[in-house]
Design an enzyme around this catalytic site. Structure first.
Site, PDB file in Angstrom:
ATOM      1  N   SER A 146       0.863  -1.187   0.000  1.00 54.38           N
ATOM      2  CA  SER A 146       0.000   0.000   0.000  1.00 54.38           C
ATOM      3  C   SER A 146       0.895   1.231   0.000  1.00 54.38           C
ATOM      4  O   SER A 146       2.073   1.152   0.368  1.00 54.38           O
ATOM      5  CB  SER A 146      -0.857  -0.006   1.265  1.00 54.38           C
ATOM      6  OG  SER A 146      -1.546   1.204   1.427  1.00 54.38           O
ATOM      7  N   TYR A 159      -2.156  -0.476  10.570  1.00 53.62           N
ATOM      8  CA  TYR A 159      -2.170  -0.692   9.113  1.00 53.62           C
ATOM      9  C   TYR A 159      -0.825  -0.278   8.517  1.00 53.62           C
ATOM     10  O   TYR A 159      -0.229  -1.027   7.723  1.00 53.62           O
ATOM     11  CB  TYR A 159      -3.322   0.104   8.484  1.00 53.62           C
ATOM     12  CG  TYR A 159      -3.577  -0.237   7.033  1.00 53.62           C
ATOM     13  CD1 TYR A 159      -4.223  -1.413   6.667  1.00 53.62           C
ATOM     14  CD2 TYR A 159      -3.163   0.620   6.001  1.00 53.62           C
ATOM     15  CE1 TYR A 159      -4.453  -1.736   5.334  1.00 53.62           C
ATOM     16  CE2 TYR A 159      -3.393   0.306   4.667  1.00 53.62           C
ATOM     17  CZ  TYR A 159      -4.035  -0.868   4.338  1.00 53.62           C
ATOM     18  OH  TYR A 159      -4.250  -1.188   3.008  1.00 53.62           O
TER      19      TYR A 159
END
Ligand SMILES: NC(=O)c1ccc[n+]([C@@H]2O[C@H](COP(=O)([O-])OP(=O)(O)OC[C@H]3O[C@@H](n4cnc5c(N)ncnc54)[C@H](O)[C@@H]3O)[C@@H](O)[C@H]2O)c1
Length: 274
Positions: A146, A159
């Site tokens: 990501s 995250y």
């Protein structure tokens, strides 16, 4: 030597029941590949496999919780039986979103959940499949990371940490696989239109903001997947499909302290809105 790995692949895709994973499974099937669609939600994996079968392709749905090594080991065996041969392409995609609370307030349960799936899931996928691909001297691994792997956005601690570690793992694997015939690619997108915000543990105003941003500026999963499969065939390590991802990458690389201070300032200016 360039290898076209995305065509006629024997592929395993984790998190294949939704979003980016589903798009990978369908794109590989459209390139005449056989696909094992793995997901913790077996019904959604089955729906992806049924879609492929209805188009004349070959797919198998498998239950797999990527946070459990034993499930991933079983997945590799089921895939080899289904393909009647080795797996040539592995897409470690399954992941979940956690956000909305600063470090110290986000619960330990959410830390463990995010790291268990987003990091340990990728570790398990690489641990189980890398030796098989290396032995075959041919194939590819795509790890879905990501922009959060390097963006340091506040209130996304678990995250960010999971995705930063997944990127470090992918870079290390790429170095280890050099000249083995195995291509390694890390996909690092910003917003993609999927179910991740709705399905994740995102609290407070961040949840609505994530859904809005995804709907307004998110790329489709198909577009991101198309870019990534082309990159895999070129043996390209990093895929930053969007302009904002590339801008964040450059700012963080060239002016890391200024970039991080800016991220903190934006968070303070946004106050309770994030
Ligand atoms: N959507 C975005 O904006 C975006 C941006 C950057 C990175 N990503 C990454 O893309 C990947 C795919 O996410 P998505 O956006 O398609 O989300 P999604 O929620 O649409 O799909 C995720 C899939 O993973 C499955 N899954 C969840 N936990 C699992 C587990 N323990 N084992 C196996 N499968 C599991 C879910 O059932 C679901 O089918 C994730 O790694 C995510 O972090 C997404």
């Amino acid at each position: 030597m360039a290898q076209i790995l995305s065509k006629q692949a024997n592929a395993v895709v984790t998190g294949a029941g939704s979003g980016i994973g589903r798009a990978f499974a369908l794109a590989i099937a459209a390139k005449k590949g056989c696909v094992v669609c793995a997901d913790i939600d077996l019904a959604s994996a089955q729906a992806t496999a049924d879609h492929i079968s209805a188009q004349g392709g070959r797919a198998l749905a498998v239950y797999c919780d990527v946070s459990q090594l034993v499930d991933v080991e079983l997945l590799a065996e089921q895939a080899e039986t289904f393909f009647d041969g080795p797996t040539s392409l592995v897409i470690n995609n399954a992941g979940v979103g956690v956000g909305g609370q600063p470090i110290g307030e986000v619960s330990m349960a959410d830390w463990h959940w995010a790291l268990g799936i987003n990091l340990w899931g990728v570790v398990h996928g690489c641990h189980v499949f890398a030796p098989r691909l290396r032995a075959a001297g041919h194939g590819g691994i795509i790890n879905v990371c990501s922009t959060a792997s390097f963006a340091a956005a506040p209130k996304m601690g678990p995250y960010n940490v999971s995705k930063a570690a997944a990127l470090a793992l992918t870079e290390t694997l790429s170095a280890e696989m050099a000249s083995t015939g195995v291509h390694v690619t890390a996909l690092c997108p910003t917003w993609v239109k999927t179910n991740i915000a709705a399905q994740g543990r995102i609290s407070g105003p961040s949840a609505a903001m994530a859904q809005r941003l995804m709907a307004r500026i998110g790329f489709t999963p198909e577009r991101v997947v198309n870019d990534t499969l082309k990159a895999l065939d070129r043996n390209q390590l990093y895929v930053l499909p969007q302009l904002d991802a590339r801008l964040i990458w450059r700012s963080k690389r060239f002016t890391p302290a200024l970039y991080t201070a800016g991220a903190g300032l934006l968070n303070r200016l946004a106050g309770n809105h994030l």
